[in-house]
Design a protein around this motif. Structure first.
Motif, PDB file in Angstrom:
ATOM      1  N   UNK A 147     -21.472   7.864 -71.310  1.00 31.21           N
ATOM      2  CA  UNK A 147     -20.980   8.924 -72.204  1.00 31.21           C
ATOM      3  C   UNK A 147     -20.068   9.911 -71.470  1.00 31.21           C
ATOM      4  N   UNK A 148     -20.151   9.924 -70.141  1.00 32.77           N
ATOM      5  CA  UNK A 148     -19.281  10.815 -69.364  1.00 32.77           C
ATOM      6  C   UNK A 148     -18.064  10.099 -68.799  1.00 32.77           C
ATOM      7  N   UNK A 176      -9.366   6.457 -62.613  1.00 35.43           N
ATOM      8  CA  UNK A 176     -10.261   7.612 -62.740  1.00 35.43           C
ATOM      9  C   UNK A 176     -11.726   7.185 -62.916  1.00 35.43           C
ATOM     10  N   UNK A 177     -11.937   5.977 -63.437  1.00 34.86           N
ATOM     11  CA  UNK A 177     -13.321   5.606 -63.744  1.00 34.86           C
ATOM     12  C   UNK A 177     -13.910   4.587 -62.789  1.00 34.86           C
ATOM     13  N   UNK A 178     -13.091   3.981 -61.951  1.00 35.37           N
ATOM     14  CA  UNK A 178     -13.625   3.012 -61.005  1.00 35.37           C
ATOM     15  C   UNK A 178     -13.716   3.674 -59.640  1.00 35.37           C
ATOM     16  N   UNK A 179     -14.906   3.720 -59.066  1.00 35.94           N
ATOM     17  CA  UNK A 179     -15.024   4.336 -57.748  1.00 35.94           C
ATOM     18  C   UNK A 179     -14.192   3.579 -56.730  1.00 35.94           C
ATOM     19  N   UNK A 180     -13.366   4.293 -55.997  1.00 35.43           N
ATOM     20  CA  UNK A 180     -12.518   3.638 -55.015  1.00 35.43           C
ATOM     21  C   UNK A 180     -13.133   3.738 -53.639  1.00 35.43           C
ATOM     22  N   UNK A 181     -12.997   2.677 -52.864  1.00 39.90           N
ATOM     23  CA  UNK A 181     -13.511   2.735 -51.505  1.00 39.90           C
ATOM     24  C   UNK A 181     -12.505   3.495 -50.637  1.00 39.90           C
TER      25      UNK A 181
END
Ligand SMILES: *[C@@H]1O[C@H](CO)[C@@H](O)[C@H](O)[C@H]1NC(C)=O
Length: 306
Positions: A222-223, A268-273
């Motif tokens: 939801x966030x 913005x929504x996928x965590x980047x290494x």
């Protein structure tokens, strides 16, 4: 002045029948996480399709009219519905003729001289030794209409038959089962993108045989955070596709598509290494769609004063 008016009127008229659209993020953005599609290439050979049946959109496809295969299809996964496979394949009349009907149609309903210039036809696959491999699969379809809508050749690419009925099918099932267990009960929105990368062979001198099939998913909370994401990529043969995180998959795809960068989901929504920021070779990315172009610019600017 008159020309401008003409162009404007023409544009307004052609907007009404939107199926092959100028911007599928605007027209059917609901199939993309945060409404943002995977990377689009700038070339006009690539067409954006909002796949529909009876005036309802079911998924979106980015289609390469030169190679006559999709780049990717994007959709939301809403659970396993066990839809029936009707196996009637359709084509997209608007790809060959802008004024044609804005929805998929059987090949026979389109005059012979008006079909196939910008898309694959059933005849290209006949006796080719390759299957019409689904990108958005029947197994992930949320309704029978949705399942029927997957049978358009714009959603298919030549696939090794034992891969199609073997490891790729297993993967489609595994992903559906996993996401059904781990994401849907938590009411996450599940977005899937499935694509192919161009290979070196052609069917019938017309339709490219992809080198790889790939897929990626994101369970958006939801966030607007991907609580679970991942991807797979496999060569077009019956070997289990390799699991990769989205960051690594993006890098693989950039190199397979020969494009400076590729993003399956909005960054913005996928965590980047930590080290993934190195991927982007172009600083002025907007100006140059190809890196050699950047390089030439740099040379040009360097030599300009002398
Ligand atoms: C993705 O996988 C690579 C290689 O296994 C790893 O180095 C990287 O940290 C991972 N990235 C994320 C965001 O998990």
């Amino acid at each position: 002045m008159t020309l401008h008016l003409f162009v404007l009127v023409f544009f307004l008229l052609s907007c009404g029948s939107a199926r092959v659209v100028s911007d599928f993020e605007q027209e059917c953005g609901g199939f993309f996480a945060l409404g943002k599609s995977p990377t689009k290439f700038n070339d006009p050979q690539y067409k954006q399709i909002c796949q529909n049946l009876n005036n309802q959109y079911y998924y979106a496809t980015y289609y390469d009219t030169d190679r006559k295969i999709p780049v990717y299809s994007a959709y939301k996964f809403e659970g396993i519905k066990d839809c029936e496979r009707k196996n009637n394949w359709y084509i997209e009349p608007q790809l060959d003729d802008n004024n044609n009907v804005p929805h998929m149609a059987s090949e026979g309903s389109v005059p012979k001289e008006l079909r196939g210039r910008h898309q694959a036809l059933n005849g290209d696959y006949e006796k080719s030794g390759y299957d019409r491999g689904h990108l958005a699969p029947v197994y992930h379809a949320g309704s029978q209409d949705c399942a029927d809508t997957t049978f358009t050749l714009t959603n298919a690419a030549p696939q090794n038959p034992s891969f199609n009925s073997g490891q790729w099918r297993v993967l489609e099932r595994n992903i559906a089962n996993t996401l059904s267990e781990q994401c849907l009960p938590k009411r996450y929105s599940v977005y899937i993108v499935t694509g192919v990368t161009p290979g070196t062979k052609n069917l019938n001198n017309r339709v490219n045989v992809p080198s790889h099939f790939w897929t990626a998913y994101c369970c958006l909370d939801q966030n607007n955070k991907c609580q679970k994401s991942g991807g797979f990529i496999g060569e077009n043969k019956n070997i289990a596709p390799i699991e990769k995180n989205v960051t690594v998959l993006n890098t693989d795809l950039a190199s397979l598509y020969k494009f400076p960068s590729f993003e399956v989901f909005d960054r913005r929504i996928v965590p980047l290494s930590a080290n993934s920021e190195k991927i982007k070779p172009c600083i002025i990315n907007v100006m140059c769609s190809q890196c050699w172009f950047c390089f030439l610019w740099a040379l040009f600017l360097f030599y300009l004063p002398s």
